[in-house]
Design a protein around this motif. Structure first.
Motif, mmCIF file in Angstrom:
data_model
loop_
_atom_site.group_PDB
_atom_site.id
_atom_site.type_symbol
_atom_site.label_atom_id
_atom_site.label_comp_id
_atom_site.label_asym_id
_atom_site.label_seq_id
_atom_site.Cartn_x
_atom_site.Cartn_y
_atom_site.Cartn_z
ATOM 1 N N ARG A 201 0.841 -1.211 0.000
ATOM 2 C CA ARG A 201 0.000 0.000 0.000
ATOM 3 C C ARG A 201 0.867 1.249 0.000
ATOM 4 O O ARG A 201 0.535 2.245 -0.657
ATOM 5 N N ALA A 202 1.976 1.210 0.702
ATOM 6 C CA ALA A 202 2.889 2.360 0.723
ATOM 7 C C ALA A 202 3.472 2.615 -0.660
ATOM 8 O O ALA A 202 3.614 3.772 -1.086
ATOM 9 N N VAL A 203 3.818 1.546 -1.372
ATOM 10 C CA VAL A 203 4.333 1.704 -2.730
ATOM 11 C C VAL A 203 3.291 2.358 -3.622
ATOM 12 O O VAL A 203 3.611 3.207 -4.469
ATOM 13 N N VAL A 295 15.710 -2.527 -7.777
ATOM 14 C CA VAL A 295 14.697 -3.325 -8.461
ATOM 15 C C VAL A 295 13.597 -2.418 -9.004
ATOM 16 O O VAL A 295 13.564 -1.218 -8.727
ATOM 17 N N ALA A 296 12.689 -3.008 -9.755
ATOM 18 C CA ALA A 296 11.507 -2.259 -10.174
ATOM 19 C C ALA A 296 10.699 -1.915 -8.925
ATOM 20 O O ALA A 296 10.456 -2.784 -8.085
ATOM 21 N N PRO A 297 10.278 -0.641 -8.756
ATOM 22 C CA PRO A 297 9.587 -0.251 -7.521
ATOM 23 C C PRO A 297 8.387 -1.123 -7.175
ATOM 24 O O PRO A 297 8.136 -1.392 -5.999
ATOM 25 N N SER A 298 7.663 -1.581 -8.171
ATOM 26 C CA SER A 298 6.473 -2.389 -7.906
ATOM 27 C C SER A 298 6.801 -3.787 -7.429
ATOM 28 O O SER A 298 5.920 -4.500 -6.929
ATOM 29 N N ALA A 299 8.072 -4.209 -7.578
ATOM 30 C CA ALA A 299 8.445 -5.584 -7.248
ATOM 31 C C ALA A 299 9.184 -5.718 -5.929
ATOM 32 O O ALA A 299 9.417 -6.838 -5.464
#
Length: 383
Positions: A201-203, A295-299
């Motif tokens: 949720r923070a991402v 890394v990719a922010p979503s991962a």
């Protein structure tokens, strides 16, 4: 022949650096290259000679009107930051020190920061260290002096060797002089804080803030262990002129209403908070192995969940600081699956991930062009 173990050599000129490299190479010996010596614990080097650039610490030229600074590679970051601050400017890539994190002494240098391509929280807006690296002079592993780039922000001549040197960790050449771009420092800053958000949720909150018209200059999420509290803290920094910061902060708080109540930090507390994020103060005294994952922010959340550990997320989730007992190959593999890579800063085992056959071949060709005898920092990035 050179002695097998001698104190660090501190050359006072480029000519002395060149002579030392040429002499060492001629005797089939190896050199550990350091600035302030603060990153020696990362992939330690076994060498016959330690070459310290601490004696090459002068500012060569500073043109505030042109936003350009040239200094010898051993110039201390703290001295340069004080110098540019006196003109209302800053090193916009916000270079970290990591002295507490790596439990090291010494003073970090500009050459070391660029050689490791170290960037702080402002990277998401201002770019990485390499993006501010305009030119340099260096000595190759062949003992040859060469230059690249220039002293202007726009330079289109020749190859972009700055991006090659940034992140090479001193394995290709000994930087002796560097030219960097500086930027005006913000007049004021504030940080918006959200509390109690789960990592995923923070991402989402950080992503929404970055994709809006708010000019967020830093975004980080500290789960409870990293925050040193019962609840997590998600932080977003805004910088600039006072009226602009106030207006953007109000609009951003409204945009983030669905994520919870927003609190704010004033300029002084904002600086303190982001200095602690930059230096990863929360993990400085933890005895567990420490990894830095890009890394990719979503991962990032999935990587942390898979490896089991405690994390701190910077760069809106794109930089994950992870305390974990997971084995090195598992960490490297998880980072690769997440579209990035991992670097071990503390703990036993290789710091850098093994290269694929294609990258290993390319890396060997580049190494052969600059340091064919493998004189400089042997084995640091690849065995």
């Amino acid at each position: 022949m050179l002695a097998a173990a001698i104190p660090a050599r501190l050359p006072a000129s480029v000519e002395e650096v060149q002579a030392l490299v040429a002499e060492t190479a001629a005797h089939g010996r190896r050199i550990e290259v350091i600035g302030g010596g603060t990153k020696r614990a990362v992939a330690p080097v076994t060498a016959d000679v330690t070459l310290s650039l601490a004696g090459l610490d002068r500012v060569i030229d500073y043109a505030p009107d042109e936003l350009v600074l040239t200094a010898q590679a051993g110039a201390r970051l703290a001295d340069l930051e004080r110098l540019v601050a006196s003109e209302g400017q800053m090193l916009a890539f916000e270079p970290p020190r990591w002295t507490d994190l790596l439990r090291s002494a010494g003073e970090p240098t500009i050459g070391g920061a660029l050689a490791a391509n170290l960037s702080g929280p402002r990277r998401i807006r201002a770019g990485a260290a390499r993006d501010h690296f305009l030119g340099f002079s260096a000595v190759s592993g062949r003992g040859e002096v060469f230059k690249a780039g220039g002293k202007v922000v726009k330079n289109v001549t020749g190859y972009d060797l700055m991006k090659l040197m940034a992140g090479s960790w001193g394995t290709l050449a000994v930087l002796t002089e560097v030219t960097i771009k500086v930027l005006p420092a913000p007049r004021t800053a504030t940080t918006l804080l959200l509390f109690g958000l789960p990592d995923a949720r923070a991402v989402q909150a950080m992503s929404q803030a970055l994709n809006g018209p708010f000019e967020v200059s830093a975004a980080a999420h500290l789960p409870p262990v990293a925050a040193g509290a019962e609840m997590s803290v998600t932080a977003l920094r805004l910088e600039g002129f006072e009226a602009s910061v106030a207006a953007r902060a109000e609009k951003l708080a409204t945009a983030l209403r669905s994520f919870g109540h927003v609190q704010t930090l004033d300029t002084d507390h904002t600086r303190e908070f982001w200095a602690e994020v930059r230096e990863v103060k929360a993990f400085a005294r933890d005895p567990r192995p420490l990894w830095r994952l890009s890394v990719a922010p979503s991962a990032g959340c999935q990587v942390v969940a898979a490896l089991e550990g405690d994390a701190l997320y910077d760069w809106a989730g794109g930089l994950v600081w992870l305390l974990t007992e997971a084995e090195g190959p598992a960490v490297h593999a998880a980072a690769e699956r997440a579209g990035g890579h991992a670097l071990r800063l503390r703990g036993s085992g290789p710091a850098f991930a093994p290269l694929s056959s294609g990258l290993a071949t390319l890396n060997a060709r580049v190494k052969a062009a600059f340091d064919p005898l493998e004189v400089l920092n042997p084995g640091r990035m690849a065995p």
